[in-house]
Design an enzyme around this catalytic site. Structure first.
Site, mmCIF file in Angstrom:
data_model
loop_
_atom_site.group_PDB
_atom_site.id
_atom_site.type_symbol
_atom_site.label_atom_id
_atom_site.label_comp_id
_atom_site.label_asym_id
_atom_site.label_seq_id
_atom_site.Cartn_x
_atom_site.Cartn_y
_atom_site.Cartn_z
ATOM 1 N N SER A 280 0.821 -1.206 0.000
ATOM 2 C CA SER A 280 0.000 0.000 0.000
ATOM 3 C C SER A 280 0.856 1.258 0.000
ATOM 4 O O SER A 280 0.432 2.309 -0.473
ATOM 5 C CB SER A 280 -0.923 0.008 1.226
ATOM 6 O OG SER A 280 -0.152 0.031 2.423
ATOM 7 N N GLY A 328 -1.440 5.101 -6.724
ATOM 8 C CA GLY A 328 -2.723 5.173 -6.049
ATOM 9 C C GLY A 328 -2.604 4.824 -4.582
ATOM 10 O O GLY A 328 -1.891 3.891 -4.224
ATOM 11 N N CYS A 335 -11.588 0.889 -0.494
ATOM 12 C CA CYS A 335 -10.416 1.279 0.299
ATOM 13 C C CYS A 335 -10.763 2.419 1.255
ATOM 14 O O CYS A 335 -11.449 3.369 0.880
ATOM 15 C CB CYS A 335 -9.286 1.700 -0.639
ATOM 16 S SG CYS A 335 -7.704 1.897 0.189
ATOM 17 N N GLY A 370 -9.896 4.368 -8.204
ATOM 18 C CA GLY A 370 -10.712 5.537 -8.500
ATOM 19 C C GLY A 370 -11.357 5.535 -9.873
ATOM 20 O O GLY A 370 -11.969 6.519 -10.271
ATOM 21 N N ARG A 437 0.825 -6.501 2.939
ATOM 22 C CA ARG A 437 0.630 -5.342 2.072
ATOM 23 C C ARG A 437 0.449 -4.071 2.892
ATOM 24 O O ARG A 437 0.834 -2.978 2.465
ATOM 25 C CB ARG A 437 -0.595 -5.562 1.170
ATOM 26 C CG ARG A 437 -0.780 -4.489 0.118
ATOM 27 C CD ARG A 437 -1.977 -4.758 -0.779
ATOM 28 N NE ARG A 437 -1.895 -3.984 -2.005
ATOM 29 C CZ ARG A 437 -2.301 -2.725 -2.122
ATOM 30 N NH1 ARG A 437 -2.835 -2.102 -1.087
ATOM 31 N NH2 ARG A 437 -2.181 -2.086 -3.279
ATOM 32 N N GLU A 508 -24.525 18.800 -13.806
ATOM 33 C CA GLU A 508 -25.048 19.024 -15.148
ATOM 34 C C GLU A 508 -24.585 17.939 -16.125
ATOM 35 O O GLU A 508 -25.317 17.542 -17.028
ATOM 36 C CB GLU A 508 -24.568 20.390 -15.650
ATOM 37 C CG GLU A 508 -24.984 20.728 -17.072
ATOM 38 C CD GLU A 508 -24.325 22.012 -17.545
ATOM 39 O OE1 GLU A 508 -25.057 22.989 -17.777
ATOM 40 O OE2 GLU A 508 -23.077 22.030 -17.668
ATOM 41 N N GLY A 509 -23.371 17.431 -15.923
ATOM 42 C CA GLY A 509 -22.800 16.441 -16.829
ATOM 43 C C GLY A 509 -23.319 15.037 -16.622
ATOM 44 O O GLY A 509 -22.994 14.136 -17.405
ATOM 45 N N GLY A 510 -24.101 14.828 -15.584
ATOM 46 C CA GLY A 510 -24.689 13.518 -15.339
ATOM 47 C C GLY A 510 -26.143 13.483 -15.769
ATOM 48 O O GLY A 510 -26.711 14.480 -16.209
#
Length: 523
Positions: A280, A328, A335, A370, A437, A508-510
């Site tokens: 990680s 990331g 996560c 993401g 990890r 607005e974009g959705g």
């Protein structure tokens, strides 16, 4: 009122403007002005479309020496990638990384299954002797995933070929004590040593048999060609293959403990092409030491190090010999590292800063976490990453591990973070893939950095990956770039422009202002 300009001068007028429309990537990603950004915080402005989307090349670098035909990679999580996922990711042009939350032997066996799935000339075919029993042949079929075994006098390659045993020969044989020599196909069609791959494939087409056995002038077995491989070549033209063996490419992850050294030896023996050092927080003395050991012990093995989110982290790993970087920290859907550890970085900012630094040293980068849709993948690539790792996007597909179950009428599959308590306790040992990890192998109280959940059935990646592939081609077409290489170059030159999105712009974009709707991603 200003005079109306002649429409014929519109192009010349744009050249006289003090600056192009939108923002350069450097202006967009200025943390002093905008803070940390993620994929939803910006858009890429459209360019000129003067080509068909099918002309767009998505070829990209995974590491310094490995090239893929599509920039998509499956994550080494125990609810995402085992042999089936890795096999079909490679067939479809990407690559899968098999998780290591299992025994070294099981992981090596999964790698072996991928490597044995498709070949050019199989120079080391699995061979059996005439005195092998039918029961043993059936067990070998289960172990290796196929049932076409050449039969030689002593059960070894380079010995005289006496027959071939296939699934048809043993499928309905109930007496497992019978010997292979009693049921095998004798006098199989052969090719002479020295034939080319294309010549061998032509013979396979003509004889309409399952395999072509290649022998020398004395009749000794040299190699083998498989008809199923010929069919796979036709069905999967983008498949990721080794330039030398023509086998599918396969990756796997290991930890940074001493025990992982023996694990890696088994993986390399099984045919591993590239390894991820899974942590990680990759900027640790443990990973640096492991990275140096791997490069010294297996100089031909490509190594991807990480995870990192800063240039300083990346610099240490690049200096130690990393062939690729994984970017990331705390951005995956399962996560909670940023919430619990107060460490991490918004993914857009992390990808841009690390890639800008690493690309100066010729080290390709992988954006990990993401990513929720095609647009996010395109943005990660525009910010400099060469590939995009997917976990949640592939969880719930047919090829992911685990069984489906039903809840509230929906067909689901389990999906969990490798930092979840469930993953940490999977093997019943403290030093498993999950605890190592997150540097938790010696903890008496485990601190989770991930959650366990479930995702809806997504169907097969044999439809989903082509959907992503076509979508990425259309994205590049809208931006005006015929390839990912051109996309990156035009971003750096300021020809590809960006726009920052406010919260209202994102809304607005959705999809909005509908009573109800159905969101079908592909047919």
């Amino acid at each position: 009122m200003a005079a109306i300009r002649d429409y014929k001068t519109a192009l010349d007028f744009t050249k006289s403007l003090p600056r192009p429309d939108g923002l350069s990537v450097q202006e967009l990603m200025d943390s002093k002005i905008r803070g940390g950004l993620t994929y939803n915080d910006f858009l890429i402005l459209p360019g000129l479309v003067d080509f068909a989307s099918s002309e767009v090349s998505l070829q990209t670098k995974l590491t310094r020496n490995i090239t893929l035909n599509i920039p998509l990679v499956s994550s080494p999580m125990d609810t995402v990638t085992e042999s089936e996922m890795a096999t079909f990711m490679a067939l479809l042009g990407g690559i899968g990384f098999i998780h290591h939350n299992c025994t070294p032997e099981d992981q090596a066996d999964m790698v072996r299954r991928v490597k044995n799935y498709e070949n050019g000339f199989i120079n080391n075919p699995i061979v059996i002797s005439p005195t092998t029993t039918v029961g043993e042949a059936k067990s070998m079929k289960e172990k290796y995933g196929f049932a076409g075994f050449p039969v030689t006098t002593d059960g070894k390659r380079n010995a005289k070929l006496v027959g071939v045993i296939t699934s048809r020969d043993i499928q309905f044989v109930e007496d497992n004590s019978l010997l292979v020599q009693d049921v095998m196909t004798k006098n199989p069609v052969t090719g002479a040593q020295g034939i080319t791959l294309s010549e061998g494939n032509e013979i396979l087409k003509k004889i309409k048999k399952g395999r072509l056995l290649v022998v020398d002038e004395k009749g000794n077995l040299v190699s083998m060609l498989s008809r199923t491989d010929l069919m796979k070549n036709q069905n999967y033209p983008l498949a990721s293959k080794s330039a030398n063996t023509k086998q599918l490419l396969c990756g796997a992850s290991i930890g940074t403990m001493d025990a992982d050294k023996e694990r890696l030896r088994l993986l390399v023996k099984a045919g591993l092409d590239v390894v991820i050092l899974d942590s990680s927080q990759g900027n640790s003395i443990f990973e640096l030491n492991m990275l140096k050991w791997v490069k010294e012990s297996f100089p031909g093995l490509e190594v991807i190090a990480g995870n990192v989110v800063t240039r300083e982290q990346a610099a240490n790993l690049i200096a130690a010999g990393a062939d690729g970087l994984r970017i990331g920290m705390g951005t995956g859907s399962i996560c909670i590292t940023q919430e619990v550890m107060a460490c991490g970085r918004p993914q857009g900012t992390a990808v841009y800063n690390v890639c800008e630094f690493a690309n100066q040293f010729g080290v390709p980068c992988m954006a990990d976490g993401g990513v929720q849709n095609i647009g996010h993948i395109t943005k990660a690539l525009a910010l400099g990453s060469s590939t995009v790792m997917m976990g949640g996007m592939l969880a719930g597909t047919t090829e992911s591990p685990g069984e489906y179950f039903y809840q509230d009428g929906k067909r689901l599959k389990a999906y969990r973070g490798m930092g979840s308590i469930d993953a940490m306790q999977k093997t019943g040992t403290k030093g498993n893939a999950s605890t190592s990890r997150y540097f938790s192998e010696s903890d008496s109280v485990l601190v989770a950095q991930g959650v366990s959940g479930a995702v809806v059935d997504k169907g097969s990646i044999k439809k989903f990956i082509p959907y992503l592939y076509n979508g990425l081609q259309h994205s590049c077409q809208d931006i005006g770039c015929r390839s990912l290489t051109l996309l990156k170059n035009n971003v750096q030159r300021g020809k590809v422009r960006f726009e920052f999105r406010t919260a209202s712009a994102q809304l607005e974009g959705g999809v909005h202002n509908l009573h109800s709707y159905e969101k079908r991603l592909h047919n």
